[in-house]
Scaffold this active site. Structure first.
Site, short mmCIF file in Angstrom:
data_model
loop_
_atom_site.label_atom_id
_atom_site.label_comp_id
_atom_site.label_asym_id
_atom_site.label_seq_id
_atom_site.Cartn_x
_atom_site.Cartn_y
_atom_site.Cartn_z
N CYS A 63 45.53 50.57 45.83
CA CYS A 63 44.16 50.34 46.22
C CYS A 63 43.40 49.65 45.33
CB CYS A 63 43.59 51.64 46.59
SG CYS A 63 41.98 51.54 47.24
N CYS A 122 45.60 38.64 37.78
CA CYS A 122 44.60 39.31 37.03
C CYS A 122 43.24 38.31 36.86
CB CYS A 122 44.99 39.86 35.82
SG CYS A 122 43.42 40.67 34.80
N CYS A 124 46.08 42.75 29.65
CA CYS A 124 44.89 43.13 29.05
C CYS A 124 44.14 44.40 29.45
CB CYS A 124 44.10 41.91 29.70
SG CYS A 124 43.45 42.19 31.48
N CYS A 153 46.12 46.24 34.50
CA CYS A 153 46.70 45.23 34.17
C CYS A 153 47.55 45.34 32.86
CB CYS A 153 45.86 43.77 34.03
SG CYS A 153 46.69 42.47 33.18
ZN LIG Z 1 44.73 41.19 32.89
#
Ligand SMILES: [Zn+2]
Length: 194
Positions: A183, A111, A163, A160
């Site tokens: 995607c 991330c 976060c 994610c």
């Molecule tokens: Zn994250």
């Protein structure tokens, strides 16, 4: 008769170079600030369980962490403008323009906001869409999905888990073995070479 000293030349050149020097300084500061976020970094939100991976994509164990909650101002300071627009404001990068749609190197995609391991080169495939595409996340525990009704479409948004960064969308037209296509925007990812 005394010739006037050509002293104006020196300050003039220095003046011309000043923006360059300032630009280089800003660039170096910017680079220093853009270090990889640490997936184990402490957050302030709800507690979640994540799976930790090394850069080769090998599972290292479970992390029990708090979700990261930050203000737009805080994220803006840590991210490039396009990363902020995509990861924090659910934007979409233009197809075939991102840094990873054509990346075939072995490694781990983390991330861009918090460093959580999200996708691996092992599950990446060429979808022809111009966005990095994966048939599965590195670990189901590290992402979450949500219904997205924006743009007059019914889509599944992928975020994610640590976060809540917007990553992209999930479509049921991927290859085997899952038949799924994650995607994902390059802007939301940071690649770590194995
Ligand atoms: Zn994250």
């Amino acid at each position: 008769m005394l010739q006037p000293l050509p002293s104006h030349r020196v300050p003039r050149r220095a003046f011309l170079l000043m923006p360059l020097a300032a630009g280089a300084l800003v660039a170096s500061l910017y680079r220093r600030e853009r270090k990889m976020p640490d997936a184990a970094a402490k957050g302030t939100g709800t507690e979640v369980d994540l799976v930790a991976f090394d850069d080769k994509g090998e599972r290292e164990g479970t992390l029990h962490v708090q979700q990261i909650v930050k203000s737009d101002e805080e994220w803006r300071k840590e991210l490039a403008p396009d990363e902020f627009a995509v990861a924090r404001k659910a934007g979409t990068e233009r197809a075939f323009t991102g840094r990873y749609w054509d990346n075939h190197e072995a490694g781990l995609y983390r991330c861009v906001c918090c460093g959580t391991a999200l996708f691996r080169s092992d599950e990446k495939f060429d979808s022809g869409t111009g966005w990095p595409s994966f048939w599965a996340p590195a670990a189901e525990e590290n992402v979450r999905t949500e219904k997205d009704d924006s743009l007059f479409m019914e889509r599944i948004e992928v975020l994610c888990k640590k976060c809540n960064a917007h990553l992209g969308h999930l479509f049921p037209d991927g290859p085997r073995p899952t038949g799924m296509r994650y995607c994902i925007n390059s802007c939301s990812l940071r690649f770590a070479k194995a």
